[in-house]
Design a protein around this motif. Structure first.
Motif, mmCIF file in Angstrom:
data_model
loop_
_atom_site.group_PDB
_atom_site.id
_atom_site.type_symbol
_atom_site.label_atom_id
_atom_site.label_comp_id
_atom_site.label_asym_id
_atom_site.label_seq_id
_atom_site.Cartn_x
_atom_site.Cartn_y
_atom_site.Cartn_z
ATOM 1 N N ASN A 50 -58.777 43.651 61.747
ATOM 2 C CA ASN A 50 -60.093 42.979 61.768
ATOM 3 C C ASN A 50 -61.113 43.734 60.928
ATOM 4 O O ASN A 50 -61.970 43.133 60.288
ATOM 5 C CB ASN A 50 -60.610 42.832 63.197
ATOM 6 N N LEU B 3 -63.924 41.105 59.884
ATOM 7 C CA LEU B 3 -64.371 40.427 61.099
ATOM 8 C C LEU B 3 -65.127 41.372 62.022
ATOM 9 O O LEU B 3 -65.885 40.932 62.879
ATOM 10 C CB LEU B 3 -63.174 39.845 61.853
ATOM 11 N N GLN C 272 -63.521 37.210 49.295
ATOM 12 C CA GLN C 272 -62.903 36.102 50.041
ATOM 13 C C GLN C 272 -62.057 35.228 49.131
ATOM 14 O O GLN C 272 -61.066 34.640 49.570
ATOM 15 C CB GLN C 272 -63.989 35.236 50.690
ATOM 16 N N ARG D 68 -58.456 36.995 48.669
ATOM 17 C CA ARG D 68 -57.570 37.362 49.755
ATOM 18 C C ARG D 68 -57.236 36.153 50.622
ATOM 19 O O ARG D 68 -57.989 35.174 50.664
ATOM 20 C CB ARG D 68 -58.187 38.471 50.604
ATOM 21 N N ILE E 272 -55.501 35.154 54.617
ATOM 22 C CA ILE E 272 -55.219 35.740 55.925
ATOM 23 C C ILE E 272 -54.421 34.762 56.772
ATOM 24 O O ILE E 272 -54.768 33.590 56.885
ATOM 25 C CB ILE E 272 -56.534 36.089 56.639
ATOM 26 N N PHE F 75 -53.486 34.479 60.454
ATOM 27 C CA PHE F 75 -53.719 35.013 61.787
ATOM 28 C C PHE F 75 -52.591 34.626 62.730
ATOM 29 O O PHE F 75 -51.830 33.703 62.471
ATOM 30 C CB PHE F 75 -55.020 34.470 62.366
ATOM 31 N N ASP G 106 -53.325 33.463 65.710
ATOM 32 C CA ASP G 106 -53.789 32.210 66.309
ATOM 33 C C ASP G 106 -53.598 31.075 65.332
ATOM 34 O O ASP G 106 -53.759 31.235 64.123
ATOM 35 C CB ASP G 106 -55.290 32.292 66.625
ATOM 36 N N ASP G 107 -53.285 29.918 65.865
ATOM 37 C CA ASP G 107 -53.136 28.746 65.011
ATOM 38 C C ASP G 107 -54.499 28.103 64.780
ATOM 39 O O ASP G 107 -55.278 27.937 65.705
ATOM 40 C CB ASP G 107 -52.199 27.722 65.678
ATOM 41 N N PHE G 108 -54.778 27.779 63.529
ATOM 42 C CA PHE G 108 -56.004 27.076 63.194
ATOM 43 C C PHE G 108 -55.740 25.601 63.165
ATOM 44 O O PHE G 108 -54.632 25.174 62.865
ATOM 45 C CB PHE G 108 -56.500 27.464 61.793
ATOM 46 N N ALA H 130 -58.335 23.655 52.662
ATOM 47 C CA ALA H 130 -58.188 25.063 52.281
ATOM 48 C C ALA H 130 -58.191 25.205 50.761
ATOM 49 O O ALA H 130 -58.859 26.076 50.208
ATOM 50 C CB ALA H 130 -56.909 25.639 52.881
ATOM 51 N N LEU I 18 -61.518 25.192 48.860
ATOM 52 C CA LEU I 18 -62.461 26.298 49.069
ATOM 53 C C LEU I 18 -62.393 27.355 47.977
ATOM 54 O O LEU I 18 -63.268 28.227 47.904
ATOM 55 C CB LEU I 18 -62.177 26.980 50.421
ATOM 56 N N LEU J 150 -52.313 27.910 54.754
ATOM 57 C CA LEU J 150 -53.764 28.151 54.683
ATOM 58 C C LEU J 150 -54.061 29.504 54.053
ATOM 59 O O LEU J 150 -55.044 29.662 53.333
ATOM 60 C CB LEU J 150 -54.377 28.070 56.084
#
Lengths: 292, 240
Positions: free
Chosen positions: A48, A53, A74, A77, A79, A81, A83-85, A99, A102, A141
């Motif tokens: 993090n 973060l 940003q 890079r 990322i 994670f 956790d699922d988005f 995605a 962006l 993503l």
């Protein structure tokens, strides 16, 4: 070559609780780095901090060149994670298209779908994906912006064996393209397979910051065993020391398995069941955590 | 490009692909309106007053409750973390959502107007219906931002409680459900400060062709700035 990540005297505390202190390390472009440690060792906190973060309590982190803005960082890079988005009632294709939109120089949507093997699920709602498919979506993503630097947090959790091996191949292909990849994983066989550089967190410190080979050599000898009717007890091998001998079974500790086997070459007709063993990362991890 | 992509996605997921919710969101204020017109019978002016109050109540309901529910749902799916680590800014996210919810409010108001015109035979000209549509929509801007800001207060159930604690007392004290002159004077003073009171009375001003009320418009403007400021402050917290 300028490091892609530099951490200087990095410290993180929550009140009186020290997560880690005075970490110093550099990550070079093109490395695959495994970040390992027990639960609570601070891997996620360190990740993090590297991602931005959280802020360190003390010390500094530099990503890419010093003068890059947070927005520019940003863009470079990606990322993945643990956790699922997702968003409700949004398809896989829409999520990946968002995605891609962006980034200034993204991968094409079709490329991302292909890399993640989600072409068949493109029109499916994200919420209806299986656990492994969600991990692949997260992977997509992370890749969408064609990043130079990738952070992967438990990337293959929930994946079946086939998917996991495909994923490992994908990582190696990306690394061959020059991408830098930081991986945290409890599945140490994954780190063993992928990583060249290991950051090992224990007791609030980095107890190892170096190559995987160095870690193995530091905590684990190379053992060669074989059976033979010939007596080797009086024979001096340059690359190995006899550790134990029972009847026809010989156990040698060696410095280089390749060179020792070369020495054994002339004796091969009388040798059976030749085996070379070095502790894998999982065994070393347990050994270190048990305080050996 | 990102804003257009995100807004298209938001439009589809929040409106086009959410028909059950859409029907409920549009039908509930119509239901309230029809109940009220059955309870309080009277002349044209009373019907107009009820219609305007229920229209503003409809936008209050969706701007606070619907907005906060949807944002909490996105938060639970870690979309805020996604925003924190990608170039997608929270500003774009809220702007995109606001556009979609404004559109939703417009749909609600249009539906109410159709029911009023053809169901309860509310006799208003097209340009008056249009004035109601525009002012009620503008009046909902601050409410949408308040609905977004309260999502930072805690978990889903707490935010839901806060949302209902705002909507129904606000509806009562700003005179949407009962005439304000039935309330104690101290409560009336508080009610007159609310954005929903300002919206209702701005509509009445326009319909009755009264002079432009800077006082009422200024109140709406202040609420909009306060709500925007609150959202900006709240969104600077760490992501989940």
């Amino acid at each position: 070559m300028q490091p892609i990540i530099t951490a200087q005297n990095l410290t993180k505390t929550y009140g009186q609780q020290i997560v880690f202190q005075d970490l110093n390390f550099q990550i070079q472009p093109g490395e695959v780095v495994g970040l390992i440690g027990n639960n609570g060792a601070g891997k996620t906190t360190l990740l993090n901090l590297l991602i931005g973060l959280q802020r360190p309590t003390a010390g500094q982190i530099h990503l890419f060149a010093d003068n890059l803005s947070p927005t520019a960082i940003q863009q470079k890079r990606g990322i993945m994670f643990q956790d699922d988005f997702g968003l409700s009632r949004v398809t896989v294709q829409e999520m990946l298209a968002l995605a891609c939109s962006l980034y200034a120089q993204p991968l094409s949507l079709s490329t991302v779908l292909q890399l993640t093997d989600l072409n068949s699920q493109a029109q499916q709602y994200v919420s209806k994906l299986s656990g492994g498919q969600k991990r692949r979506l997260n992977w997509g993503l992370a890749l969408a912006g064609n990043p130079e630097l990738l952070f992967l947090d438990e990337p293959t959790s929930g994946m079946d064996t086939t998917s996991r091996h495909h994923f490992w191949q994908a990582i190696q292909e990306l690394n061959a393209q020059g991408k830098t990849i930081i991986v945290t994983s409890h599945y140490l066989a994954e780190i063993d397979y992928l990583a060249q550089h290991i950051l090992f967190l224990k007791d609030h410190q980095l107890i190892h910051n170096g190559t995987l080979a160095d870690l193995k050599n530091k905590y684990s000898q190379i053992i060669v065993t074989f059976d033979s009717s010939q007596d080797f007890t009086q024979h001096n091998f340059h690359q190995g020391i006899l550790q134990d001998h029972q009847q026809n079974h010989y156990i040698y500790q060696v410095t280089s398995s390749e060179q020792f086997v070369q020495e054994l070459n002339e004796f091969l007709p009388v040798i059976q069941h030749l085996r070379i063993h070095q502790k894998n990362l999982d065994e070393i991890f347990q050994q270190v955590n048990q305080g050996e | 490009m990102a804003f257009v992509t995100l807004t298209k996605i938001n439009f589809k997921r929040l409106i086009l692909r959410n028909t059950r919710f859409l029907i409920f969101d549009v039908a509930s204020p119509i239901f309230f309106y029809l109940i009220y017109t059955q309870i309080f019978t009277g002349g044209q002016q009373l019907k107009v007053n009820i219609f305007i109050s229920m229209t503003v109540f409809a936008t209050l309901l969706s701007s606070i409750i619907t907005v906060s529910n949807n944002i909490m749902s996105d938060r639970q799916q870690h979309f805020f973390r996604f925003m924190a680590v990608t170039p997608l800014s929270q500003k774009l996210y809220y702007l995109s959502l606001s556009l979609v919810f404004i559109f939703l409010n417009v749909l609600q108001i249009l539906a109410m107007e159709i029911v009023a015109a053809f169901g309860t035979k509310l006799n208003l000209s097209m340009d008056k219906y249009l004035q109601i549509l525009v002012i009620a929509t503008v009046g909902s801007f601050a409410l949408i931002l308040i609905g977004a800001a309260i999502t930072f207060l805690g978990n889903s159930s707490f935010v839901n409680s806060i949302a209902y604690s705002i909507v129904f007392p606000l509806a009562i004290i700003s005179g949407l459900w009962t005439p304000m002159n039935l309330m104690p004077s101290w409560l009336q003073q508080i009610g007159k400060l609310t954005p929903t009171y300002a919206t209702v009375n701005l509509i009445h001003n326009f319909l009755q062709k009264q002079p432009w009320s800077w006082n009422l418009f200024g109140k709406l403007g202040i609420w909009l700035l306060l709500a925007m400021g609150l959202l900006i402050i709240c969104s600077r917290k760490s992501v989940d």
